[in-house]
Design an enzyme around this catalytic site. Structure first.
Site, PDB file in Angstrom:
ATOM      1  CB  ALA A 201      11.108  95.632  39.964  1.00 23.60           C
TER       2      ALA A 201
ATOM      3  CD  GLU B 271      -8.460  84.819  48.691  1.00 23.00           C
ATOM      4  OE1 GLU B 271      -8.147  84.117  49.674  1.00 23.00           O
ATOM      5  OE2 GLU B 271      -9.562  85.360  48.564  1.00 23.00           O
TER       6      GLU B 271
ATOM      7  CE  LYS C  44       0.462  82.119  55.906  1.00 24.32           C
ATOM      8  NZ  LYS C  44       1.020  80.763  55.771  1.00 24.32           N
TER       9      LYS C  44
END
Length: 441
Positions: free
Chosen positions: A44, A130, A206
């Site tokens: 998509a 990850e 992060k």
């Protein structure tokens, strides 16, 4: 051979394109590892022309991502759209439809991760991420699985390539922040609007994820202290160098439960690091994360933190993991945040005033007797001891000079109080420049 796992890919930009390419190129190897073929059957993207160019003919294309997450033939949804808005809706919809999710979206997880993981647990599906931290470096896997025997003491990372490139260039070429930013944009290292990178927001997303996995706490992005690199001057990089330090933008997650203070430090800011540390020598757009565990000591993870194929490497590793575990009893899977959901820690994120670190202070003062004595007295009154001192000889007829002070570790509130007093001295010109310092050992 078991029947293939069908993947719906949402977004075929840089990382999506890389994922498609690497999955195709290493199909045989990946199948041997996963135990069954993994194939992207639907893509998509708003730009159908681009999608066709990258994906070729054997794949269904759609400009409606919601149709893909509702498709009963899709087993795993890979979300590479980014941002907080539609990505959140798509991921929650995919989970509600019983699909596993692989995402590279650090902003989404840092802000809405708790809600997303709770929904996934409820439905018995996995959310793998990850690729959300440090691109191709398998830092999430290292923290969740490789270091599982350890009580993690702290983690500190160079986790934004754009800012690391800028700081490396400033140091190499002695240029100002503004000059290097322009160059970084020209070379494609920095976005046209680089705010998220240079203000430290991307690194804080992060660091929030790293802290959650290292200590088994919920995602708490809103509690992170975030300071970018826009105020750094070439002079500070030069002085740091003279004292044997490099300046890096670090994301730091640190456990503190000795003495009176119990909690987690979660902060992103420019940091002086001794130049002999490996992490101080990570240059250009590279990433590195240093993790300290009680049993293993310090371990360093280094590599490319962004880019099509490095990030694809992490996306596909997640696809393989999910494929292997899709049929496993949900109780036997690795928990999203490394610790069992009913055993999460309630250690609070500490306010910045309670953080403990060393400091680099640059003062611009009148060159006259007694000034240094006043400054050292103010520091001593706050219980701050000096580790190193550098005083620049004033030029002929200049009348003002720079004094650089490195302090031993002290509490931020003490440093704040000392800086306020120093700024009140008649001999001090303007603001004191403060950069935090970490020995990282």
């Amino acid at each position: 051979m078991m029947k293939p796992i069908n993947v719906g890919l949402l977004g075929i930009g840089t990382v999506g394109g890389g994922t498609f390419t690497v999955l195709k190129r290493n199909a045989e190897e990946i199948t041997r590892r996963a135990g069954r073929p993994i194939r992207i059957t639907t893509v998509a993207d708003k730009n159908l022309e681009l999608a066709r160019r990258v994906a070729g003919d054997g794949v269904k294309l759609s400009d409606d991502a919601f149709a893909v997450v509702a498709d009963p033939d899709i087993d795993i949804v890979v979300e590479l759209i980014g941002g907080y808005g539609v990505a959140r809706e798509l991921v929650l919809k995919a989970i509600a439809n019983g699909k596993h999710v692989v995402t590279a979206n650090k902003a989404l997880l840092a802000v809405h991760g708790n809600e997303i993981f709770a929904a996934a647990r409820e439905r018995g599906v996995m959310v793998a991420f990850e690729a959300a931290v440090a691109g191709g470096i398998p830092i999430i896997k290292a923290l969740r699985e490789g270091l599982t025997a350890n009580r993690i003491e702290w983690a500190a990372g160079i986790i934004n390539g754009t800012t690391n490139f800028i700081l490396s260039e400033m140091r190499d070429k002695g240029l100002s922040f503004a000059e290097v930013l322009k160059e970084a944009q020209r070379l494609g290292y920095a976005e046209a609007d680089p705010t998220f990178d240079i203000e430290g927001v991307d690194a804080a997303h992060k660091a929030t994820i790293i802290a959650a996995i290292a200590f088994g706490i919920p995602m708490q992005f809103d509690k992170a202290y975030v300071e970018g690199i826009t105020q750094l001057e070439a002079a500070d990089i030069r002085y740091a160098e003279q004292l044997g330090y490099r300046i890096k933008l670090l994301g730091i997650a640190k456990r503190r439960d000795a003495g009176k203070t119990r909690g987690i430090e979660l902060r992103v800011h420019p940091t002086l690091i001794p130049e002999k540390r490996l992490i101080a020598n990570v240059e250009g757009a590279m990433n590195a994360v240093l993790v300290n565990g009680d049993a293993v000591g310090a371990t360093l993870y280094y590599g490319k933190g962004a880019g099509a194929e490095p990030t694809a490497s992490a996306v596909i590793a997640d696809l393989v993991d999910v494929t292997r575990l899709a049929t496993a009893d949900p109780e036997h899977r690795v928990p999203h945040l490394a610790f069992q959901p009913n055993a999460m820690s309630d250690l609070p994120i500490l306010p910045m005033s309670e953080v403990e670190t060393g400091y680099y202070l640059r003062l611009r003062v009148e060159d006259k007797p007694g000034v240094l004595a006043d400054i050292t007295r103010i520091l001593a009154d706050q219980g701050i001891s000096i580790d190193a001192l550098l005083q620049r000889e004033p030029e002929e007829g200049e009348g003002e000079t720079d004094i650089i002070i490195l302090t031993h570790v002290c509490q931020e509130s003490a440093a704040d109080a000392a800086i306020a007093k120093i700024e009140g001295l008649a001999a001090q010109k303007g603001k004191v420049k403060r950069i935090r310092l970490e020995e990282l050992q």
